[in-house]
Design an enzyme around this catalytic site. Sequence first.
Site, PDB file in Angstrom:
ATOM      1  N   LYS A   1      43.676 -24.105 -74.551  1.00  0.00           N
ATOM      2  CA  LYS A   1      42.744 -22.993 -74.346  1.00  0.00           C
ATOM      3  C   LYS A   1      42.951 -22.273 -73.015  1.00  0.00           C
ATOM      4  CE  LYS A   1      40.514 -24.296 -77.981  1.00  0.00           C
ATOM      5  NZ  LYS A   1      39.870 -23.629 -79.051  1.00  0.00           N
TER       6      LYS A   1
HETATM    7  C1  LIG Z   1      42.628 -30.061 -78.458  1.00  0.00           C
HETATM    8  C2  LIG Z   1      42.348 -29.109 -79.568  1.00  0.00           C
HETATM    9  N1  LIG Z   1      43.143 -29.096 -80.637  1.00  0.00           N
HETATM   10  C3  LIG Z   1      42.929 -28.279 -81.672  1.00  0.00           C
HETATM   11  C4  LIG Z   1      41.835 -27.424 -81.683  1.00  0.00           C
HETATM   12  C5  LIG Z   1      41.659 -26.529 -82.857  1.00  0.00           C
HETATM   13  O1  LIG Z   1      42.012 -25.205 -82.545  1.00  0.00           O
HETATM   14  P1  LIG Z   1      41.409 -24.001 -83.340  1.00  0.00           P
HETATM   15  O2  LIG Z   1      39.933 -24.012 -83.121  1.00  0.00           O
HETATM   16  O3  LIG Z   1      42.060 -22.802 -82.769  1.00  0.00           O
HETATM   17  O4  LIG Z   1      41.728 -24.222 -84.765  1.00  0.00           O
HETATM   18  C6  LIG Z   1      40.975 -27.399 -80.585  1.00  0.00           C
HETATM   19  C7  LIG Z   1      39.805 -26.508 -80.500  1.00  0.00           C
HETATM   20  O5  LIG Z   1      39.823 -25.381 -80.721  1.00  0.00           O
HETATM   21  C8  LIG Z   1      41.247 -28.240 -79.490  1.00  0.00           C
HETATM   22  O6  LIG Z   1      40.485 -28.201 -78.413  1.00  0.00           O
HETATM   23  N1  LIG Z   2      37.815 -26.492 -80.437  1.00  0.00           N
HETATM   24  C1  LIG Z   2      37.126 -25.505 -79.704  1.00  0.00           C
HETATM   25  C2  LIG Z   2      36.025 -24.894 -80.498  1.00  0.00           C
HETATM   26  C3  LIG Z   2      35.877 -23.453 -80.186  1.00  0.00           C
HETATM   27  O1  LIG Z   2      36.996 -22.786 -80.649  1.00  0.00           O
HETATM   28  P1  LIG Z   2      37.406 -21.323 -80.225  1.00  0.00           P
HETATM   29  O2  LIG Z   2      38.891 -21.344 -80.260  1.00  0.00           O
HETATM   30  O3  LIG Z   2      36.793 -20.443 -81.220  1.00  0.00           O
HETATM   31  O4  LIG Z   2      36.894 -21.037 -78.859  1.00  0.00           O
HETATM   32  C4  LIG Z   2      36.685 -26.104 -78.366  1.00  0.00           C
HETATM   33  O5  LIG Z   2      37.369 -26.987 -77.890  1.00  0.00           O
HETATM   34  O6  LIG Z   2      35.710 -25.705 -77.792  1.00  0.00           O
END
Ligand SMILES: Cc1ncc(COP(=O)(O)O)c(C=O)c1O
Ligand SMILES: N[C@@H](CCOP(=O)(O)O)C(=O)O
Length: 430
Positions: free
Chosen positions: A107
Amino acid sequence: MKYYSTNKQVPEVSFEKAIFQGLPDDNGLYMPKTITQLPRAFFENIHDMELHDIAYEVAKCYIEDEIPEEELRKIVAGTLSFDLPLVEVEDNVYALELYHGPTCAFKDVGARFLARCLSYFSRQSDKKATILVATSGDTGSAVASGFLGMKNINVVILYPKGKISKIQEQQLTTLGENITACEVEGTFDDCQKMVKDAFLNLELKEKYNLTSANSINMARLVPQSFYYFWTYAMLGGDKDLYISVPSGNYGNLTAGLLAKKMGLPIKQYIASANANDIVPAYLRSGNFEPRRSVETISNAMDVGNPSNFYRMNDLFGAEVDNFRNELKGYTYSDEQTADTIKQVYGDTGYLLDPHGAVGYLGLKEYMKDHDGIGVFLETAHPAKFLDVVEPIIDEKVEIPQRLQDYIEREKVAIEINADLGQLESILEKL
Ligand SMILES: Cc1ncc(COP(=O)(O)O)c(C=O)c1O
Ligand SMILES: N[C@@H](CCOP(=O)(O)O)C(=O)O
């Protein structure tokens, strides 16, 4: 570039407006009106290009002339100030490690790019803004770190009480300054719904000048698509390339699908899920059925109503067969995830985090019948999940200093119910 809402009930807007608005007023999600095809020469040269140049070319397709070249190059360079290494785990199986940024999860790239774009557009203004963000663990810490100390910005983070790891909680509750953490009695979906409800309350949205830092916001997805171009630059060529994306809210996968629409030759995307398998279940049954999320050891993927489903719907067309042509989806239990962490560590010495382990499983399942090169996204550092990982491998995990720094600090969080009124009273006091 113009952006439309997937619900098509509001006018198209510029990139700037789309990222400040976050959620369109008709409760859809913004999508680019046209998806720019990159020229063949770009893909021929990509293997010799630097990450920053690739990222700049991609970002420019979404932003066009709203940010001048020199400024956009600075935004990209400031965002990508750490490596995105590809590590060979087994023959033809690679981990794209996306956890080398400040908060040790993928992120960071999205949050840093968004922060820089917002800051560019508001450089002449003294107007205060509030970033409202829901998190199942990692978005919150990346946003807190990306926006810490920013002038005229307050960040309010909603996270589900008792459902994120200890270190994740420390990362979002200990920074102070302009960061406020709210511990919500409920699930991630309750937190995400509160964010959406706040945006749909136009009085509230206006009064606090609310902006979203979740993948609701297009300025999160654009930089997340860099990962896929970078993977192709390093590994693409004669062999088919498959990418498995551990998924929860499906922002990361949607960013990959956008990259493919821009011409990136990825042969197959794989959506790898834990027990919250709303999208793999949709691929099986043809019914999109959000449901209350359940707790798993890959907690950041505990999402029961993935908001980016509607963006994928727009990309593919709403027929399930179109989805099936573009996407494979698999789901794994905690037991399979834990066994995989143990087995891969024992066999190769490579330590997966629980989310990466789900990605690895999906990739291996697909590659049983397909020759080529496979990549799974390693989305967070295993040390973020010590309570899960250490008992599985029966060893201590080394904690990077940047995570260690959070451990000693004092947690400050406001406990609330999943109630918009309670959130509003917090906004009032900021
Ligand atoms: C470590 C990790 N892996 C995978 C995901 C899943 O990603 P997305 O929400 O973009 O599908 C998240 C949260 O978003 C995460 O924090
Ligand atoms: N897995 C995410 C959940 C929020 O997802 P987002 O990509 O829409 O911000 C988290 O770790 O907070």
